[in-house]
Motif scaffolding. Structure first.
Motif, PDB file in Angstrom:
ATOM      1  N   ALA A 109       5.735  44.309   2.510  1.00  0.00           N
ATOM      2  CA  ALA A 109       6.232  45.350   3.404  1.00  0.00           C
ATOM      3  C   ALA A 109       6.636  46.573   2.597  1.00  0.00           C
ATOM      4  O   ALA A 109       6.719  46.514   1.361  1.00  0.00           O
ATOM      5  N   LEU A 110       6.878  47.688   3.321  1.00  0.00           N
ATOM      6  CA  LEU A 110       7.084  48.956   2.627  1.00  0.00           C
ATOM      7  C   LEU A 110       8.485  49.548   2.787  1.00  0.00           C
ATOM      8  O   LEU A 110       8.830  50.483   2.084  1.00  0.00           O
ATOM      9  N   GLU A 111       9.275  49.013   3.717  1.00  0.00           N
ATOM     10  CA  GLU A 111      10.576  49.600   4.011  1.00  0.00           C
ATOM     11  C   GLU A 111      11.709  48.793   3.384  1.00  0.00           C
ATOM     12  O   GLU A 111      11.669  47.555   3.384  1.00  0.00           O
ATOM     13  N   PRO A 112      12.750  49.468   2.903  1.00  0.00           N
ATOM     14  CA  PRO A 112      13.882  48.730   2.318  1.00  0.00           C
ATOM     15  C   PRO A 112      14.492  47.714   3.284  1.00  0.00           C
ATOM     16  O   PRO A 112      14.900  46.629   2.867  1.00  0.00           O
ATOM     17  N   ASP A 113      14.523  48.068   4.580  1.00  0.00           N
ATOM     18  CA  ASP A 113      15.123  47.164   5.561  1.00  0.00           C
ATOM     19  C   ASP A 113      14.357  45.857   5.712  1.00  0.00           C
ATOM     20  O   ASP A 113      14.885  44.897   6.273  1.00  0.00           O
ATOM     21  N   ASP A 114      13.123  45.831   5.243  1.00  0.00           N
ATOM     22  CA  ASP A 114      12.307  44.615   5.340  1.00  0.00           C
ATOM     23  C   ASP A 114      12.646  43.592   4.274  1.00  0.00           C
ATOM     24  O   ASP A 114      12.120  42.479   4.303  1.00  0.00           O
ATOM     25  N   TYR A 115      13.488  43.981   3.317  1.00  0.00           N
ATOM     26  CA  TYR A 115      13.787  43.109   2.183  1.00  0.00           C
ATOM     27  C   TYR A 115      15.220  42.607   2.236  1.00  0.00           C
ATOM     28  O   TYR A 115      16.123  43.341   2.605  1.00  0.00           O
ATOM     29  N   HIS A 116      15.401  41.343   1.873  1.00  0.00           N
ATOM     30  CA  HIS A 116      16.669  40.668   2.086  1.00  0.00           C
ATOM     31  C   HIS A 116      17.467  40.440   0.804  1.00  0.00           C
ATOM     32  O   HIS A 116      18.674  40.246   0.860  1.00  0.00           O
ATOM     33  N   TYR A 117      16.786  40.418  -0.330  1.00  0.00           N
ATOM     34  CA  TYR A 117      17.466  40.177  -1.596  1.00  0.00           C
ATOM     35  C   TYR A 117      17.143  41.309  -2.556  1.00  0.00           C
ATOM     36  O   TYR A 117      15.992  41.756  -2.637  1.00  0.00           O
ATOM     37  N   TRP A 118      18.182  41.726  -3.302  1.00  0.00           N
ATOM     38  CA  TRP A 118      18.025  42.851  -4.226  1.00  0.00           C
ATOM     39  C   TRP A 118      18.667  42.521  -5.558  1.00  0.00           C
ATOM     40  O   TRP A 118      19.704  41.856  -5.608  1.00  0.00           O
ATOM     41  N   GLY A 119      18.053  43.023  -6.622  1.00  0.00           N
ATOM     42  CA  GLY A 119      18.679  42.907  -7.934  1.00  0.00           C
ATOM     43  C   GLY A 119      19.638  44.049  -8.178  1.00  0.00           C
ATOM     44  O   GLY A 119      19.835  44.902  -7.302  1.00  0.00           O
ATOM     45  N   GLN A 120      20.223  44.091  -9.363  1.00  0.00           N
ATOM     46  CA  GLN A 120      21.174  45.132  -9.721  1.00  0.00           C
ATOM     47  C   GLN A 120      20.501  46.399 -10.234  1.00  0.00           C
ATOM     48  O   GLN A 120      21.153  47.443 -10.362  1.00  0.00           O
ATOM     49  N   GLY A 121      19.242  46.291 -10.550  1.00  0.00           N
ATOM     50  CA  GLY A 121      18.505  47.466 -10.976  1.00  0.00           C
ATOM     51  C   GLY A 121      18.457  47.631 -12.484  1.00  0.00           C
ATOM     52  O   GLY A 121      19.272  47.074 -13.218  1.00  0.00           O
ATOM     53  N   THR A 122      17.470  48.405 -12.929  1.00  0.00           N
ATOM     54  CA  THR A 122      17.341  48.751 -14.336  1.00  0.00           C
ATOM     55  C   THR A 122      16.973  50.230 -14.425  1.00  0.00           C
ATOM     56  O   THR A 122      16.132  50.712 -13.658  1.00  0.00           O
ATOM     57  N   GLN A 123      17.629  50.942 -15.350  1.00  0.00           N
ATOM     58  CA  GLN A 123      17.469  52.388 -15.433  1.00  0.00           C
ATOM     59  C   GLN A 123      16.225  52.759 -16.228  1.00  0.00           C
ATOM     60  O   GLN A 123      15.990  52.232 -17.321  1.00  0.00           O
ATOM     61  N   VAL A 124      15.444  53.667 -15.663  1.00  0.00           N
ATOM     62  CA  VAL A 124      14.282  54.228 -16.353  1.00  0.00           C
ATOM     63  C   VAL A 124      14.504  55.734 -16.470  1.00  0.00           C
ATOM     64  O   VAL A 124      14.709  56.408 -15.466  1.00  0.00           O
ATOM     65  N   THR A 125      14.469  56.230 -17.683  1.00  0.00           N
ATOM     66  CA  THR A 125      14.652  57.657 -17.924  1.00  0.00           C
ATOM     67  C   THR A 125      13.456  58.178 -18.708  1.00  0.00           C
ATOM     68  O   THR A 125      13.133  57.653 -19.775  1.00  0.00           O
ATOM     69  N   VAL A 126      12.803  59.198 -18.164  1.00  0.00           N
ATOM     70  CA  VAL A 126      11.617  59.771 -18.792  1.00  0.00           C
ATOM     71  C   VAL A 126      11.951  61.201 -19.208  1.00  0.00           C
ATOM     72  O   VAL A 126      12.258  62.044 -18.369  1.00  0.00           O
ATOM     73  N   SER A 127      11.879  61.452 -20.498  1.00  0.00           N
ATOM     74  CA  SER A 127      12.180  62.792 -21.013  1.00  0.00           C
ATOM     75  C   SER A 127      10.899  63.622 -21.105  1.00  0.00           C
ATOM     76  O   SER A 127       9.818  63.102 -21.356  1.00  0.00           O
ATOM     77  N   SER A 128      11.058  64.921 -20.926  1.00  0.00           N
ATOM     78  CA  SER A 128       9.887  65.816 -20.960  1.00  0.00           C
ATOM     79  C   SER A 128       9.601  66.320 -22.359  1.00  0.00           C
ATOM     80  O   SER A 128      10.393  66.125 -23.277  1.00  0.00           O
TER      81      SER A 128
END
Length: 131
Positions: free
Chosen positions: A112-131
């Motif tokens: 599925a494509l919508e956040p509301d369709d998902y029931h479990y989430w992780g804490q996330g990981t940061q991605v930073t892209v410098s120019s």
């Protein structure tokens, strides 16, 4: 107990690559559709405000992508290892965000494509892209 744990984020220069991993704690998750979402800096910290990046069905036979990442990102999964991945190539500064792994509690279901369709989430990981 965290159901989903992301890793692999970091700081990279534009044009570089990163591979995000999402480990799930329960074998049942290998039968669920999975997805990656992201939240750019300064955005509201609510999952419903997350931007869809990519999703994959339980078997890996079907995938969907945000238009701006097509051809650069690849979502995959290894159910034997209880992991989902997001390979990110040719990264751009606009890809800078916190990336979240999500699981949809729909056994053998479609991605599925919508956040509301998902029931479990992780804490996330940061991605930073410098120019």
């Amino acid at each position: 107990q965290a159901h989903l744990v992301e890793s692999g984020g970091g700081l990279v220069q534009a044009g570089g690559s990163l591979r995000l991993s999402c480990a799930y704690s329960q074998r049942t998750f290998s039968t669920y559709p999975m997805a990656w979402f992201r939240q750019a800096p300064g955005k509201e910290r609510e999952f419903v405000a997350s931007e869809f990046v990519a999703s994959i069905n339980w078997s890996g036979s079907s995938t969907y992508y945000l238009d701006s990442v097509k051809g650069r990102f690849t979502i995959s999964r290894d159910n034997a290892k209880n992991q989902t991945y997001l390979q990110m190539n040719n990264l751009k500064p606009e890809d800078t965000a916190r990336y979240y792994c999500a699981a949809r509690q729909d056994q053998w279901g479609r991605a599925a494509l919508e956040p509301d369709d998902y029931h479990y989430w992780g804490q996330g990981t940061q991605v930073t892209v410098s120019s």
